[in-house]
Design a protein around this motif. Structure first.
Motif, mmCIF file in Angstrom:
data_model
loop_
_atom_site.group_PDB
_atom_site.id
_atom_site.type_symbol
_atom_site.label_atom_id
_atom_site.label_comp_id
_atom_site.label_asym_id
_atom_site.label_seq_id
_atom_site.Cartn_x
_atom_site.Cartn_y
_atom_site.Cartn_z
ATOM 1 N N LEU A 299 0.830 -1.209 0.000
ATOM 2 C CA LEU A 299 0.000 0.000 0.000
ATOM 3 C C LEU A 299 0.864 1.259 0.000
ATOM 4 O O LEU A 299 0.604 2.210 -0.736
ATOM 5 C CB LEU A 299 -0.925 0.008 1.226
ATOM 6 N N VAL A 300 1.897 1.263 0.844
ATOM 7 C CA VAL A 300 2.764 2.441 0.943
ATOM 8 C C VAL A 300 3.495 2.670 -0.383
ATOM 9 O O VAL A 300 3.621 3.804 -0.854
ATOM 10 C CB VAL A 300 3.745 2.294 2.134
ATOM 11 N N ALA A 301 3.930 1.579 -1.009
ATOM 12 C CA ALA A 301 4.604 1.723 -2.302
ATOM 13 C C ALA A 301 3.624 2.284 -3.334
ATOM 14 O O ALA A 301 3.996 3.087 -4.191
ATOM 15 C CB ALA A 301 5.130 0.365 -2.762
ATOM 16 N N TRP A 302 2.387 1.908 -3.221
ATOM 17 C CA TRP A 302 1.354 2.289 -4.186
ATOM 18 C C TRP A 302 0.914 3.729 -4.009
ATOM 19 O O TRP A 302 0.802 4.479 -4.967
ATOM 20 C CB TRP A 302 0.185 1.328 -3.994
ATOM 21 N N CYS A 303 0.659 4.140 -2.749
ATOM 22 C CA CYS A 303 0.089 5.497 -2.596
ATOM 23 C C CYS A 303 1.127 6.521 -2.141
ATOM 24 O O CYS A 303 0.800 7.691 -2.030
ATOM 25 C CB CYS A 303 -1.139 5.484 -1.694
ATOM 26 N N ASP A 304 2.347 6.102 -1.913
ATOM 27 C CA ASP A 304 3.463 7.004 -1.642
ATOM 28 C C ASP A 304 3.102 8.126 -0.668
ATOM 29 O O ASP A 304 3.118 9.303 -1.028
ATOM 30 C CB ASP A 304 3.970 7.592 -2.970
#
Lengths: 263, 297
Positions: B96-101
């Motif tokens: 998720l963190v990689a996706w929504c930065d």
């Protein structure tokens, strides 16, 4: 009869967790006493938070079930469920997978025999809502693939179900009941209903499937060949029209791809 | 998947928690206008709500992410748990963190998982050496996997432990020193815990390592009483921030200058404009101290 002594309080998170879901369990031994007393009302805040938040998670997952039985009955029923089936994952958006089956065997709900079926529909809708975003396999794409397959091999085609496809069969008119409860002008008839739930793009859609459709789509989504799926449907519904069912399925976005016959 | 990366950090202004009820209001407001959304500089998401495979939550987050910075706030990692972190959940968080930065990433000083399952509440830990070691290790593991510095949030607590040997502040300082994490200062939690355990919230804030604060939370709480009729405040996030908490917030921002500030309102979610008005009130405090800082410079 000798009186059973109250259980000894234990310390640590195991004791804390056990006491949260059992109001009769002692407050863990490592919780600081206040004026020599175990802080019952303070511990009760955590007990209440856990149970109320889980009931609230079920209420947001099963709003039509709640509407059908009323808030008071729903909360009491959900309160029993959350103690018997606390979540095993922090993914609360998927909490309550076992709720529909559990409702079907919850004795106080026996007078509402369709309740579990409506719960199944709501569960299917939630799963479809959160499913992966994949473009449905279109009629045009199918025709392009089919043009490269020898006619005698067509029955060997296998389709891949769209990730949002869910199929619900009920002995009760659960689709009509759901629609009636959600502001749609649908007459509620007697008898069972087969329902297809799918979210090809942004909106979850739901419709009744015609005779044979449920069995056909179930077999297709289980990875069976077109021929095998059609045979299952024919066995259930004489005169099953494969072409019209396949066309309707493709137009509804039921598939995400097709596998050409091997060899 | 990274189709909407954005390098913007979180500005030292006010954000609100992103709620499905408000997706339309947020996205309908034209950019740069003086209506509600323009007063909200960023949004915080509860990570677990966006960990499905796709669907409308992902679509809304993608659209909002194009216009506003996002802060990712986890509620399910159970950093204080006696057992190890759930590798599957860590992997979901990483994805998720990689996706929504997100511009900021935070979690709670609490536990919620045990062998019996996930308890869906932020449960308290004793403040002692053993917990410091465990929580620090867990945070280091999270930061390694997610690849971000984490902010650890001070909790609202309703009880204390016989086994605590450290103050909450020394406990947080030690964890930050060992793990390298920053802190998320929830001013409402400070007030709730101070009332519940009978200490001064002002004194607590004077001792708090404010230099480590990367984000501030403000929220509403409910009032009850304990077995002795003493006030027992409950961190309910179901109403407006009360004046004593606004006063503490003022004290914090006066001391450290503007910091990204979140209005938390998770239950009985109000109309968009009510929430936006709370955000404007916090923004006014931030603007006052930003101007004071500019004038002093």
């Amino acid at each position: 009869m000798p009186k059973t002594p109250p259980p000894e309080a234990e310390a640590g998170q195991a004791a804390f967790a056990a006491a949260l879901l059992d109001a009769d369990a002692p407050i863990p031994a490592d919780v600081a006493k206040i004026r020599g007393q175990a802080p019952e009302k303070r511990f009760a805040v955590y007990r209440n938070n856990v149970v109320v938040s889980l009931i609230s998670a079920l209420a947001s997952a099963y709003p039509t079930v709640k509407r059908l039985v009323g808030a008071q009955f729903f909360d009491a029923m959900a309160g029993v469920y959350v103690r018997e089936h606390p979540p095993i994952s922090p993914m609360m958006i998927f909490y309550g997978a076992a709720f529909p089956g559990w409702v079907e065997s919850f004795p106080p709900a026996e007078t509402v025999p369709y309740l579990g079926g409506v719960a199944r529909l709501e569960r299917a809708r939630r799963e479809a809502y959160h499913a992966a975003d994949i473009e449905p396999f279109t009629m045009e794409q199918f025709q392009a693939v089919a043009s490269g397959v020898a006619p005698e091999r067509m029955p060997e085609l296998r389709f891949t179900a769209h990730p949002s496809l869910r199929l619900v069969r009920s002995a009760h008119p659960v689709f009509s009941i759901w629609a009636d409860q959600n502001g749609h002008d649908v007459p509620v008839r007697q008898g069972g209903e087969d329902v297809m739930i799918i979210r090809p793009r942004s909106e979850v859609t739901m419709r009744q499937t015609p005779p044979g459709g449920f069995t056909f789509l179930s077999a297709m989504s289980a990875g069976q060949t077109l021929a095998a799926a059609a045979a299952s449907a024919e066995a259930e519904t004489q005169g099953f029209d494969l072409a019209s069912h396949l066309t309707a399925a493709l137009e509804s976005g039921v598939f995400s791809g097709v596998k050409a016959p091997e060899g | 998947m990274a189709d909407f990366t954005c390098e913007a950090d979180i500005p030292a202004r006010t954000g609100v928690g992103l709620k499905p009820e408000h997706y339309d209001a947020v996205l309908a407001a034209p950019e740069g206008t003086s209506d509600g959304s323009a007063h909200v500089a960023w949004f915080e998401i509860h990570c677990e709500n966006y960990m499905g495979d796709g669907g409308p939550p992902h679509a809304a987050l993608r659209a909002i992410r194009e216009r506003f910075p996002i802060s990712a706030h986890g509620v399910g990692l159970s950093i204080g748990a006696e057992r190890g972190l759930d590798p599957e959940h860590l992997a979901r968080l990483k994805k998720l963190v990689a996706w929504c930065d997100p511009g900021l990433f935070s979690e709670h000083l609490a536990w919620s998982t045990h062998d019996s399952g996930f308890l869906n509440d932020l449960l308290p830990v004793p403040y002692n050496e053993e917990t410091v070691a465990r929580v620090s290790d867990h945070i280091s593991q999270v930061q390694d996997v997610v690849g971000r510095r984490m902010l650890l949030e001070n909790p609202s607590t309703y009880l204390q432990f016989e086994t605590s040997t450290l103050s909450e502040i020394d406990f947080l300082k030690e964890i930050a020193a060992r793990s390298g994490c920053g802190l998320l200062l929830d001013v409402n939690n400070v007030y709730v815990s101070a009332v519940n355990h009978g200490y001064s919230a002002e004194a607590y804030l004077e001792g708090f390592p404010l230099d480590l604060v990367g984000e501030v939370h403000l929220g509403g709480h409910a009032e009850d009483e304990d077995d002795f009729g003493d006030p027992l405040l409950i961190d309910a996030h179901d109403r407006a921030v009360i004046d004593p908490v606004w006063a503490l917030y003022d004290q914090v921002i006066a001391a450290i200058g503007p910091r990204p500030t979140l209005i938390e309102w998770d239950n009985d979610v109000p109309e968009w404009e009510t929430l936006a008005a709370e955000a404007r009130r916090a923004d006014a405090v931030l603007a006052r101290y930003a101007n004071a800082k500019d004038a002093a410079a």
